[in-house]
Design an enzyme around this catalytic site. Structure first.
Site, PDB file in Angstrom:
ATOM      1  N   LYS A  46       0.838  -1.208   0.000  1.00  0.00           N
ATOM      2  CA  LYS A  46       0.000   0.000   0.000  1.00  0.00           C
ATOM      3  C   LYS A  46       0.872   1.257   0.000  1.00  0.00           C
ATOM      4  O   LYS A  46       0.699   2.158  -0.830  1.00  0.00           O
ATOM      5  CB  LYS A  46      -0.933   0.009   1.220  1.00  0.00           C
ATOM      6  CG  LYS A  46      -1.931   1.150   1.160  1.00  0.00           C
ATOM      7  CD  LYS A  46      -2.587   1.438   2.487  1.00  0.00           C
ATOM      8  CE  LYS A  46      -1.848   2.543   3.198  1.00  0.00           C
ATOM      9  NZ  LYS A  46      -2.476   3.033   4.394  1.00  0.00           N
ATOM     10  N   ASP A  55      -6.476   0.338   0.593  1.00  0.00           N
ATOM     11  CA  ASP A  55      -6.572   0.668   2.015  1.00  0.00           C
ATOM     12  C   ASP A  55      -7.947   0.197   2.500  1.00  0.00           C
ATOM     13  O   ASP A  55      -8.633  -0.554   1.816  1.00  0.00           O
ATOM     14  CB  ASP A  55      -6.365   2.178   2.235  1.00  0.00           C
ATOM     15  CG  ASP A  55      -7.552   2.984   1.732  1.00  0.00           C
ATOM     16  OD1 ASP A  55      -8.385   2.419   0.989  1.00  0.00           O
ATOM     17  OD2 ASP A  55      -7.669   4.161   2.114  1.00  0.00           O
TER      18      ASP A  55
END
Ligand code: SF4
Length: 281
Positions: free
Chosen positions: A179, A198
């Site tokens: 991420k 996310d």
């Protein structure tokens, strides 16, 4: 009391004269549009029998994906990363600090942090304990301090003080998983190596039936298969904005959502289309 007139008793059925009879979800198909000004009640819709689903419906059909992307473009044409930063290093630090925190919270901390420690070398010269008070308010500050200081030391010692623009190298930095790497690569370097996944992207990918998975790496792979590569960076920002604004975790604001009639999420709060029970987290 006049003979023959017996006071009314409440009916055993629970119904009584004058009571408003709500149409059952079965009769309305579970779909009850809300009038303007009315607070939408949670949809009680049940999963439609397979044979009653729209013929040919495919959540990953290219036309549906194109429609989702088109509407997101109309809704959020300028979506971008909300973390304040002036360099790849600052974005890397801000992204590490944003775990389990909000961007607003991180943006309160970072201006003073980067004033105090302006360069990667300044961070590399610290011990994690020295950094802890500065990042305390973002939560999980011990781990985050360790990651930031560890990343700084590695950037200085192995990458000449420059944050690498290569996913494999980024992933070697302490505290950096896909991420964070995708945020830095996409937002700063404009390189689409993956899709940022996310908490918002996880939730909405499932609601929109773009993925049936629950863990981020698998969801990212699913999204990379159906979203055109040139859209990976913008798509993630748009979904994150949508997740903050309308498609919030609890009681999403479906009545105001431009994706409503192509969304079959199992936890919609209002619906004009059939509900797919499993399309939720
Ligand atoms: S209709 Fe509701 S659940 Fe579906 S994307 Fe919009 S806000 Fe989210």
């Amino acid at each position: 009391m006049v003979r023959g007139i017996v006071p009314r008793q409440p009916a055993k059925t629970g119904r009584h004269e004058g009571a408003r009879i709500e149409r059952s979800p079965r009769k309305t198909g579970g779909l009850r549009p809300v009038r303007p000004g009315q607070i939408p009640a949670p949809t009680q819709a049940k999963k439609m029998p397979q044979e009653r689903r729209a013929k040919g419906y495919g959540p990953l059909a290219p036309e549906r994906i194109a429609e989702i992307l088109k509407r997101l473009d109309q809704l959020y044409p300028d979506a971008t990363c909300a973390l304040t930063h002036r360099s790849a290093w600052e974005l890397l630090v801000a992204t590490i600090l944003s775990a389990q925190s909000t961007d607003v919270n991180v943006n309160r901390v970072t201006p003073e942090l980067f004033r105090k420690y302006p360069t990667v070398a300044d961070f590399a010269a610290l011990t994690p304990e020295q950094l802890e008070p500065d990042v305390r308010s973002t939560g999980f500050f011990r781990n985050k301090s360790k990651s930031v200081v560890g990343a700084a030391k590695k950037v200085v010692s192995e990458f000449g003080g420059q944050v690498p623009d290569d996913i494999d190298k980024l992933l070697t930095l302490p505290g950096v998983a896909r991420k964070t790497a995708n945020v830095v690569l996409g937002t700063w370097f404009r390189k689409a190596e993956g899709v940022v996944v996310d908490t918002h992207v996880t939730r909405i990918a499932r609601r929109l039936e773009l993925s049936k998975n629950t863990d981020a790496p698998k969801i990212e792979q699913d999204l990379m298969k159906v979203i055109p590569r040139e859209k990976w960076i913008l798509f993630a920002h748009q979904i994150i904005w949508h997740g903050r604004k309308l498609c919030i975790a609890r009681r999403p604001k479906c009545v105001d959502c431009a994706l409503e009639n192509i969304c079959h999420a199992g936890d919609k709060t209002w619906s004009t289309v059939e509900i797919h029970k499993n399309a939720k987290l």
